[in-house]
Design an enzyme around this catalytic site. Structure first.
Site, PDB file in Angstrom:
ATOM      1  N   HIS A  58       0.818  -1.215   0.000  1.00 25.14           N
ATOM      2  CA  HIS A  58       0.000   0.000   0.000  1.00 25.14           C
ATOM      3  C   HIS A  58       0.853   1.267   0.000  1.00 25.14           C
ATOM      4  CE1 HIS A  58       0.611  -0.071   4.470  1.00 25.14           C
ATOM      5  NE2 HIS A  58       0.531   1.244   4.335  1.00 25.14           N
ATOM      6  N   ASP A  88       0.277  -7.738   1.719  1.00 25.56           N
ATOM      7  CA  ASP A  88       0.632  -6.326   1.740  1.00 25.56           C
ATOM      8  C   ASP A  88       2.144  -6.125   1.694  1.00 25.56           C
ATOM      9  OD1 ASP A  88       0.120  -3.591   1.733  1.00 25.56           O
ATOM     10  OD2 ASP A  88       0.133  -3.429   3.914  1.00 25.56           O
ATOM     11  N   SER A 166       4.949   2.209   8.141  1.00 24.23           N
ATOM     12  CA  SER A 166       4.638   1.046   7.312  1.00 24.23           C
ATOM     13  C   SER A 166       5.818   0.676   6.423  1.00 24.23           C
ATOM     14  CB  SER A 166       3.408   1.335   6.446  1.00 24.23           C
ATOM     15  OG  SER A 166       2.236   1.340   7.220  1.00 24.23           O
TER      16      SER A 166
END
Length: 313
Positions: A58, A88, A166
């Site tokens: 993402h 992811d 992230s």
């Protein structure tokens, strides 16, 4: 447990040199259907001295431009090698004449609840290098539903994971990367999630060798049943997987499974918890028909599910 703090700080300092800041530019369309550039940010973990970097799908998915900033403030251009959206995970590559500081990868199968870990990343895109937060492994084998879809087999930690973290690593006391930070629940207090490094390794191997393989999918969100969960929900069994949600259009939904079903068995294999369910399903290929034994309202039900392909987002 006693330990040499200076030794741990040296390990964290060394590991931080394998963490990069990632900035992206993506084109989105506004209400007038005009393409508008939107900037994004995240972190990454160098896994190969020749320039391979792990991050979240993402963070870089759909990006027209990717800039990677190393620990010494050197900025390199990155390109996407491939991605594994179900976990992811994305792999990007940078070209540099010098060897990069690659992280040491650990074994997430050996993680234990209560184990001390450190999250390293670039929260909010702040300058000055990566930051470090400390916590413990709060739980393993978590399944969450995010805006990007269902993500299974996650590590839960109370180490602070803020926007921009992230793609950064979660390391143990020896500096080994045991997971890749991926998400937070904004309305929860002190709960963060990370992708086990063994899952990331598999995605990387498949991506780099161009043999990316979609994982089979049941399409349920579930909890491992314990005595406490059985008492709380008033369940008639004290083991198995309690289905808390069935995804629309999924194999489980098409087979007739509903929220509240309790999965006890896949084929001839007893299922004691969500980890065993995921592992058993992943032994099969997409299109395979499985028999799933479950309990509904104290009655046993047998479902035939044709495994589907996990959604790409």
């Amino acid at each position: 447990m006693s330990y040499d703090e200076n030794a741990v700080l040296d390990i964290i300092e060394k590991a931080s040199k394998s963490v990069v800041n990632i900035s992206t530019v993506k084109l989105v369309h506004n209400v007038f259907y005009q393409a508008v550039p939107v900037s994004g940010m995240g972190s990454g973990t160098i896994i190969d001295k020749r320039g391979l970097i792990l991050t979240n799908n993402h963070v870089v998915g759909g990006a027209q431009k990717i800039n990677v900033t190393l620990w010494n403030n050197q900025v390199l251009e990155g390109v996407i090698v491939g991605s594994c959206a179900i976990h992811d995970i994305a792999v990007i590559e940078v070209q540099d004449g010098e060897e990069l500081e690659a992280a040491e990868l650990g074994d997430s199968d050996k993680l234990r609840v209560g184990q001390q870990v450190y999250a390293i990343g670039n929260p909010f895109g702040l300058v000055g290098g990566p930051s470090v937060t400390r916590g413990v492994v709060s739980a393993i084998n978590r399944t969450i539903e995010s805006e990007r879809g269902l993500i299974e087999n996650l590590v839960q930690t109370d180490a602070a994971i803020n926007p921009g973290n992230s793609g950064g690593p979660l390391i143990d006391l020896l500096g080994r990367v045991v997971a890749i930070n991926t998400a937070i629940i904004p309305y929860a207090q002190g709960i963060g999630f990370a992708i086990p490094i063994n899952s990331a390794k598999n995605c990387t191997e498949q991506t780099v060798t161009k043999n990316a393989k979609q994982q089979p999918w049941l399409g349920i969100v579930g909890l491992t049943i314990t005595m406490q969960i059985a008492r709380y929900y008033g369940l008639t069994v004290d083991w198995g997987v309690f289905v808390t949600k069935v995804i629309q259009g999924s194999p489980a939904k098409q087979a007739g499974m509903v929220q509240g079903d309790i999965i006890l068995q896949v084929g001839s294999i007893e299922i004691k918890g969500i980890e065993e369910l995921v592992a058993e399903v992943h032994k099969y290929t997409i299109g395979k028909t499985l028999q799933v034994l479950a309990v509904r309202n104290s009655k046993k039900c047998l479902f035939e599910l044709k495994l589907g392909q996990a959604p790409s987002s």
